[in-house]
Design an enzyme around this catalytic site. Structure first.
Site, PDB file in Angstrom:
ATOM      1  N   LYS A  99      26.976  52.016  42.950  1.00 54.33           N
ATOM      2  CA  LYS A  99      26.693  50.780  43.243  1.00 54.33           C
ATOM      3  C   LYS A  99      26.597  50.135  44.463  1.00 54.33           C
ATOM      4  O   LYS A  99      27.661  50.655  45.317  1.00 54.33           O
ATOM      5  CB  LYS A  99      27.621  49.643  42.099  1.00 54.33           C
ATOM      6  CG  LYS A  99      27.229  49.928  40.702  1.00 54.33           C
ATOM      7  CD  LYS A  99      28.166  49.082  40.082  1.00 54.33           C
ATOM      8  CE  LYS A  99      28.022  49.184  38.580  1.00 54.33           C
ATOM      9  NZ  LYS A  99      26.845  48.700  37.761  1.00 54.33           N
ATOM     10  N   HIS A 140      28.720  56.651  38.153  1.00 51.20           N
ATOM     11  CA  HIS A 140      27.751  55.794  38.761  1.00 51.20           C
ATOM     12  C   HIS A 140      28.054  54.686  39.071  1.00 51.20           C
ATOM     13  O   HIS A 140      27.554  54.027  39.939  1.00 51.20           O
ATOM     14  CB  HIS A 140      26.594  55.733  37.488  1.00 51.20           C
ATOM     15  CG  HIS A 140      27.035  54.812  36.307  1.00 51.20           C
ATOM     16  ND1 HIS A 140      27.793  55.223  35.300  1.00 51.20           N
ATOM     17  CD2 HIS A 140      27.295  53.264  36.330  1.00 51.20           C
ATOM     18  CE1 HIS A 140      28.404  54.137  34.428  1.00 51.20           C
ATOM     19  NE2 HIS A 140      27.874  53.116  35.014  1.00 51.20           N
ATOM     20  N   ASP A 158      37.458  56.580  28.974  1.00 46.32           N
ATOM     21  CA  ASP A 158      36.142  56.175  29.022  1.00 46.32           C
ATOM     22  C   ASP A 158      36.090  55.365  30.747  1.00 46.32           C
ATOM     23  O   ASP A 158      35.093  55.451  30.995  1.00 46.32           O
ATOM     24  CB  ASP A 158      35.742  55.297  27.924  1.00 46.32           C
ATOM     25  CG  ASP A 158      34.179  54.652  27.936  1.00 46.32           C
ATOM     26  OD1 ASP A 158      33.445  55.964  28.407  1.00 46.32           O
ATOM     27  OD2 ASP A 158      33.890  53.685  27.876  1.00 46.32           O
ATOM     28  N   ARG A 165      17.982  70.350  21.604  1.00 51.22           N
ATOM     29  CA  ARG A 165      17.692  70.995  20.346  1.00 51.22           C
ATOM     30  C   ARG A 165      16.610  70.339  19.336  1.00 51.22           C
ATOM     31  O   ARG A 165      16.429  70.724  18.591  1.00 51.22           O
ATOM     32  CB  ARG A 165      19.150  70.701  19.500  1.00 51.22           C
ATOM     33  CG  ARG A 165      20.443  71.411  20.118  1.00 51.22           C
ATOM     34  CD  ARG A 165      21.793  71.452  19.480  1.00 51.22           C
ATOM     35  NE  ARG A 165      22.765  71.935  19.991  1.00 51.22           N
ATOM     36  CZ  ARG A 165      23.771  71.349  20.652  1.00 51.22           C
ATOM     37  NH1 ARG A 165      23.494  70.149  20.746  1.00 51.22           N
ATOM     38  NH2 ARG A 165      24.659  71.856  21.058  1.00 51.22           N
ATOM     39  N   GLU A 198      34.098  44.204  29.564  1.00 51.94           N
ATOM     40  CA  GLU A 198      32.987  44.187  28.738  1.00 51.94           C
ATOM     41  C   GLU A 198      32.990  43.338  27.515  1.00 51.94           C
ATOM     42  O   GLU A 198      33.869  43.213  26.817  1.00 51.94           O
ATOM     43  CB  GLU A 198      32.549  45.791  28.190  1.00 51.94           C
ATOM     44  CG  GLU A 198      32.409  46.854  29.426  1.00 51.94           C
ATOM     45  CD  GLU A 198      32.017  48.021  28.777  1.00 51.94           C
ATOM     46  OE1 GLU A 198      30.825  48.265  28.695  1.00 51.94           O
ATOM     47  OE2 GLU A 198      32.611  48.864  28.626  1.00 51.94           O
ATOM     48  N   LYS A 239      30.167  62.189  33.618  1.00 48.88           N
ATOM     49  CA  LYS A 239      31.586  61.568  33.089  1.00 48.88           C
ATOM     50  C   LYS A 239      31.534  61.499  31.647  1.00 48.88           C
ATOM     51  O   LYS A 239      30.449  61.069  30.958  1.00 48.88           O
ATOM     52  CB  LYS A 239      32.311  60.709  33.623  1.00 48.88           C
ATOM     53  CG  LYS A 239      31.678  59.284  33.374  1.00 48.88           C
ATOM     54  CD  LYS A 239      32.653  58.464  32.238  1.00 48.88           C
ATOM     55  CE  LYS A 239      31.785  57.110  32.183  1.00 48.88           C
ATOM     56  NZ  LYS A 239      32.515  56.456  30.934  1.00 48.88           N
ATOM     57  N   HIS A 253      36.258  55.477  36.673  1.00 52.90           N
ATOM     58  CA  HIS A 253      35.711  53.997  37.198  1.00 52.90           C
ATOM     59  C   HIS A 253      36.958  53.443  37.833  1.00 52.90           C
ATOM     60  O   HIS A 253      36.766  52.983  38.920  1.00 52.90           O
ATOM     61  CB  HIS A 253      34.891  53.108  36.319  1.00 52.90           C
ATOM     62  CG  HIS A 253      33.714  53.508  35.549  1.00 52.90           C
ATOM     63  ND1 HIS A 253      33.163  54.614  36.257  1.00 52.90           N
ATOM     64  CD2 HIS A 253      33.206  53.351  34.529  1.00 52.90           C
ATOM     65  CE1 HIS A 253      32.091  55.081  35.457  1.00 52.90           C
ATOM     66  NE2 HIS A 253      31.955  54.274  34.316  1.00 52.90           N
TER      67      HIS A 253
END
Length: 465
Positions: free
Chosen positions: A166, A162, A219, A44, A200, A132, A224
């Site tokens: 790894k 992702h 999330d 956009r 995290e 995702k 994951h």
């Protein structure tokens, strides 16, 4: 740079956004600017071609990739705008990869636009890449998969997680199924408990407004965490071919029971409500933990737990497998303190595999102390480990599916987490926790109440650092 790299045009929807700048374009730059890849940005933003080329050059570090880049401005909801997308595959026989680096809310409009413009074609080398979260719940995930399958063959669809790309995640398969030392004991007979930590240290940062619509369970857990769980606990695949690995993971997830809200804990770090873009009365969780029940022969009765969150004590992703204790022997009439044997598969930081065992302390008295054996994964190569997105794009260009979850896995993962998400959305505010801690206190009670002892972080354990 290998001249065998497949040539392709990569149409990135949302190419001026955060995901494209931080992950997709740098990965394309790392693959090399030999002229075989051409980037077409679509979105956009009112960018000129020159402005987009500057963006590509800065993000990718490749002037050659930037020199061929083009920008197409379009409204995702207007079908007529898609006619402006160059159909280079029809002109030069080059496949087109449509990469949806947009919020999931835009997926449906983009897929409809590609269809109406005649750009989604089965079996012609075109590929579609979606990031995702793939849906918001099981129903929306099924709807998205149905729409994708109507437009493309399954071999053309690439659903990104992702984490699976790894190298250390893929090494789980080699560790489990190529080492006769571990596979015979990888079951309820010898394993006491399993814990998965995906912590995290950073807070939500600039993701506040988008994160507040999602939360930790959507999330991290649905994708994951459950993918790591599947790789660590699935039955041996028939082969290491992508289809067989997908089938093995899907079968394992079928055995995972939907999470019980009574055995789940949510938390929100102190200060979350002050972040710009977060609703002042938000009940969104930044921390999630739960007990997992796998009902099959291998894992019957084994306590399995996961925890994930923002603003925690350390940046750490690992699986801790606790083996059952050996009998304690007496020395000089005294029972020796046992040392718990741990197998730690660490994905970040310091990727590798750690084995914590008991050893005799040097000296005359017979005293057991923790000791460690450690495989540092980076020592297996002289090269720096590639970024996961580089592996992802290599696989897409090659047309392989080794690092991509299938539709069955994704839908089943939503079925596993949906009961907890629905229960939490009907409840009050989560328990708060202090940034820099390991999360809310109720999470410790969860593990203790179900035979898991306590949470284990290898970075806090003697013999595993």
């Amino acid at each position: 740079m290998s001249t065998n790299r497949p040539a392709a045009d990569i149409v990135i929807f949302g190419a001026s956004g955060d995901l494209a700048r931080r992950k997709v374009l740098p990965a394309l730059g790392a693959l090399g600017g030999d002229g075989r890849l051409r980037v077409l940005g679509a979105g956009r933003s009112d960018l000129s071609r020159e402005a987009f080329q500057d963006l590509v050059a800065e993000a990718s570090g490749s002037s050659e990739l930037a020199g061929q880049a083009e920008w197409v401005r379009l409204d995702y909801g207007r079908a007529d705008g898609y006619q402006a997308l160059p159909s280079s595959a029809d002109r030069a026989g080059r496949p087109v990869i449509y990469y949806l680096a947009t919020p999931p809310a835009a997926f449906s409009s983009i897929l409809e636009g590609l269809t109406q413009a005649g750009l989604s074609k089965r079996g012609n080398g075109h590929r579609i890449v979606v990031e995702k979260p793939l849906g918001q719940d099981a129903a929306s995930a099924r709807q998205l998969n149905h729409q994708l399958r109507e437009l493309f063959d399954e071999s053309q669809i690439f659903r990104i997680d992702h984490y699976l790309a790894k190298d250390t995640v893929q090494n789980v398969l080699a560790f489990r199924f190529s080492n006769s030392l571990f596979e015979p004991v990888w079951n309820r007979t010898m394993i006491e408990s399993i814990q998965i930590t995906a912590a995290e240290q950073i807070d939500i940062g600039e993701r506040a407004s988008s994160y507040d619509q999602v939360g930790a369970m959507r999330d991290m857990v649905q994708n994951h965490v459950l993918q790591l769980l599947a790789l660590v606990t699935m039955e041996p695949p028939t082969t290491f071919d992508p289809a067989d690995i997908r089938n093995a993971k899907a079968e394992l997830l079928r055995a995972v029971q939907p999470l019980d809200p009574a055995n789940a804990v949510r938390g929100q770090y102190e200060g979350y409500l002050d972040a710009a873009g977060v609703a002042t009365d938000s009940r969104r969780e930044t921390y999630a933990a739960a007990r997992v029940v796998i009902e099959n022969w291998r894992w019957e009765g084994v306590p399995i737990f996961f925890r994930t969150g923002k603003a925690l004590r350390r940046q750490l992703t690992e699986v801790v497998v606790r083996l059952r204790d050996a009998p304690h022997l007496r020395v000089g009439g005294k029972r020796q303190r046992g040392i718990t044997t741990l197998v730690v598969i660490r994905f970040q930081p310091d990727e590798g595999i750690l084995l914590r065992i008991g050893a005799k302390r040097p000296g005359t008295p017979f005293e057991m102390v923790p000791a460690g054996l450690k495989l540092e994964y980076k020592r297996l190569t002289r090269r720096e480990l590639p970024d996961a997105y580089v592996n992802v794009l290599k696989e897409i260009l090659a047309g392989g599916h080794t690092v991509f979850p299938g539709a069955r896995e994704i839908e089943r993962s939503w079925e596993i987490v949906d009961p907890v998400i629905q229960a939490w959305e009907a409840q009050g505010h989560p328990e708060t926790y202090r940034p820099g801690s390991w999360g809310p206190g109720l999470a410790a009670d969860l593990v203790a109440a179900h035979g898991g002892g306590r949470w284990i972080a290898s970075t806090d354990e003697p013999g595993t650092t």
